[in-house]
Design a protein around this motif. Structure first.
Motif, short mmCIF file in Angstrom:
data_model
loop_
_atom_site.label_atom_id
_atom_site.label_comp_id
_atom_site.label_asym_id
_atom_site.label_seq_id
_atom_site.Cartn_x
_atom_site.Cartn_y
_atom_site.Cartn_z
N LYS A 288 -25.29 83.65 -58.91
CA LYS A 288 -24.91 85.05 -58.69
C LYS A 288 -25.99 86.01 -59.21
CE LYS A 288 -19.92 84.40 -59.14
NZ LYS A 288 -18.75 84.73 -59.93
N SER A 289 -26.01 87.15 -58.61
CA SER A 289 -26.88 88.23 -59.08
C SER A 289 -26.34 88.72 -60.44
CB SER A 289 -26.86 89.38 -58.08
OG SER A 289 -27.44 90.53 -58.66
N PRO A 290 -27.23 89.06 -61.35
CA PRO A 290 -26.77 89.56 -62.66
C PRO A 290 -26.35 91.03 -62.63
CG PRO A 290 -29.15 89.53 -62.60
CD PRO A 290 -28.67 88.93 -61.30
N LYS A 291 -26.36 91.63 -61.44
CA LYS A 291 -26.07 93.05 -61.31
C LYS A 291 -24.72 93.44 -61.93
CE LYS A 291 -25.54 96.69 -57.85
NZ LYS A 291 -25.59 97.03 -56.43
N SER A 292 -23.65 92.80 -61.49
CA SER A 292 -22.32 93.18 -62.01
C SER A 292 -22.21 92.86 -63.50
CB SER A 292 -21.21 92.50 -61.21
OG SER A 292 -21.34 91.10 -61.28
N TYR A 293 -22.86 91.78 -63.91
CA TYR A 293 -22.86 91.41 -65.33
C TYR A 293 -23.56 92.50 -66.15
CZ TYR A 293 -23.70 88.55 -69.53
OH TYR A 293 -23.73 88.06 -70.81
N LEU A 294 -24.69 92.99 -65.68
CA LEU A 294 -25.41 94.05 -66.38
C LEU A 294 -24.61 95.35 -66.44
CD1 LEU A 294 -29.07 93.49 -65.15
CD2 LEU A 294 -28.32 93.58 -67.54
N TYR A 295 -23.97 95.70 -65.33
CA TYR A 295 -23.15 96.91 -65.33
C TYR A 295 -21.99 96.79 -66.33
CZ TYR A 295 -25.47 99.43 -61.56
OH TYR A 295 -26.37 100.15 -60.83
N ALA A 296 -21.40 95.60 -66.41
CA ALA A 296 -20.32 95.38 -67.36
C ALA A 296 -20.83 95.48 -68.80
CB ALA A 296 -19.67 94.02 -67.12
N ILE A 297 -21.99 94.89 -69.06
CA ILE A 297 -22.56 94.96 -70.42
C ILE A 297 -22.83 96.42 -70.79
CG2 ILE A 297 -24.57 94.42 -71.86
CD1 ILE A 297 -24.92 91.84 -70.30
N VAL A 298 -23.45 97.16 -69.89
CA VAL A 298 -23.79 98.56 -70.16
C VAL A 298 -22.53 99.37 -70.44
CG1 VAL A 298 -24.67 100.67 -69.07
CG2 VAL A 298 -25.99 98.57 -68.94
N TYR A 299 -21.52 99.17 -69.62
CA TYR A 299 -20.27 99.92 -69.81
C TYR A 299 -19.64 99.56 -71.17
CZ TYR A 299 -15.68 101.90 -69.14
OH TYR A 299 -14.53 102.63 -69.30
N ASN A 300 -19.61 98.27 -71.49
CA ASN A 300 -19.03 97.84 -72.78
C ASN A 300 -19.84 98.37 -73.97
OD1 ASN A 300 -16.84 96.50 -71.64
ND2 ASN A 300 -17.98 94.59 -71.44
N LYS A 301 -21.15 98.41 -73.83
CA LYS A 301 -22.00 98.97 -74.90
C LYS A 301 -21.68 100.47 -75.06
CE LYS A 301 -24.80 95.45 -75.89
NZ LYS A 301 -24.77 94.83 -77.21
N TYR A 302 -21.46 101.14 -73.95
CA TYR A 302 -21.10 102.57 -74.01
C TYR A 302 -19.77 102.74 -74.74
CZ TYR A 302 -18.96 106.93 -72.54
OH TYR A 302 -18.30 108.12 -72.54
N ILE A 303 -18.77 101.95 -74.37
CA ILE A 303 -17.45 102.03 -75.02
C ILE A 303 -17.58 101.75 -76.51
CG2 ILE A 303 -15.15 100.96 -75.15
CD1 ILE A 303 -15.55 102.84 -72.73
N ASN A 304 -18.37 100.74 -76.86
CA ASN A 304 -18.57 100.42 -78.28
C ASN A 304 -19.25 101.58 -79.02
OD1 ASN A 304 -17.38 97.93 -77.97
ND2 ASN A 304 -19.31 96.83 -77.75
N SER A 305 -20.19 102.24 -78.36
CA SER A 305 -20.86 103.38 -79.01
C SER A 305 -19.87 104.52 -79.24
CB SER A 305 -22.06 103.85 -78.19
OG SER A 305 -21.67 104.55 -77.03
N ILE A 306 -18.96 104.72 -78.29
CA ILE A 306 -17.92 105.76 -78.45
C ILE A 306 -17.01 105.42 -79.62
CG2 ILE A 306 -15.87 106.81 -77.36
CD1 ILE A 306 -18.52 107.83 -76.26
N LYS A 307 -16.61 104.17 -79.70
CA LYS A 307 -15.75 103.73 -80.81
C LYS A 307 -16.46 103.92 -82.15
CE LYS A 307 -13.08 100.31 -78.21
NZ LYS A 307 -12.84 98.87 -78.00
N LYS A 308 -17.74 103.59 -82.18
CA LYS A 308 -18.52 103.73 -83.41
C LYS A 308 -18.61 105.20 -83.82
CE LYS A 308 -23.04 102.63 -85.37
NZ LYS A 308 -24.37 102.10 -85.11
N ILE A 309 -18.85 106.06 -82.85
CA ILE A 309 -18.94 107.50 -83.13
C ILE A 309 -17.60 108.02 -83.65
CG2 ILE A 309 -19.15 109.77 -82.02
CD1 ILE A 309 -21.34 108.47 -80.24
#
Length: 185
Positions: free
Chosen positions: A65-86
């Protein structure tokens, strides 16, 4: 090289394959996450962290599989984690602020009580007429003319006695300008 070939090569430690995927998806991922963050620099940080995670977890990638959807999921989760940290940081700072404010209020209350006691003592030590006039004016709120009428003295005498009282109070509180400001407002 296509995406799937890049995944296979990257799983074998090929850094050029990783660079290929980075160049292919970086700008798109930054644009995607900026729609959430509204901050390009923060978005770039999140995407870079996502690529670090991709490299660290390359062995888990599906070679079909292309890593595209995996990368989008990682980016979104990193964003959510940054919001939680803030949010955690903001809650922590808020707690510190509330504690500091509560401590300040306690200190102010204690300080105010000491000032009130000192003021009462200074007023008690004033000459009798002076004490009576300052109490009538500052505590009971009676105007100079009305005090003069009630005591059968001139307004000038009331002013003179108030001046004496203020002088004694200033001497007693010469180190405490804040109280004088509040008293003579």
């Amino acid at each position: 090289m296509n995406e799937i070939e890049a995944v296979v090569a990257m799983k074998n430690g090929d850094q050029m394959a990783f660079k290929y995927l980075f160049n292919l998806f970086y700008d798109r991922l930054v644009a995607y996450i900026t729609t959430y963050t509204h901050d390009k620099i923060e978005s770039e940080d999140i995407v870079q962290q996502a690529f670090i995670s991709l490299w660290e977890n390359k062995s888990k990638l599906d070679e079909t599989k292309s890593p595209k959807s995996y990368l989008y999921a990682i980016v979104y989760n990193k964003y959510i984690n940054s919001i939680k940290k803030i949010k955690k940081q903001e809650e922590f700072l808020s707690q510190i602020w509330e504690r500091a404010l509560a401590n300040r209020i306690e200190e102010d209350t204690e300080t105010l009580q000491l000032r009130v006691q000192k003021m009462k003592k200074v007023i008690e030590e004033l000459p009798p007429k002076c004490k009576e006039i300052i109490i009538m004016n500052k505590i009971q709120g009676i105007k100079y003319k009305d005090i003069a009428d009630q005591l059968g003295i001139s307004v000038k005498t009331v002013e003179s006695q108030m001046r004496i009282a203020f002088t004694k109070i200033r001497e007693a509180f010469k180190e405490d300008n804040q109280l004088l400001f509040l008293l003579f407002k």
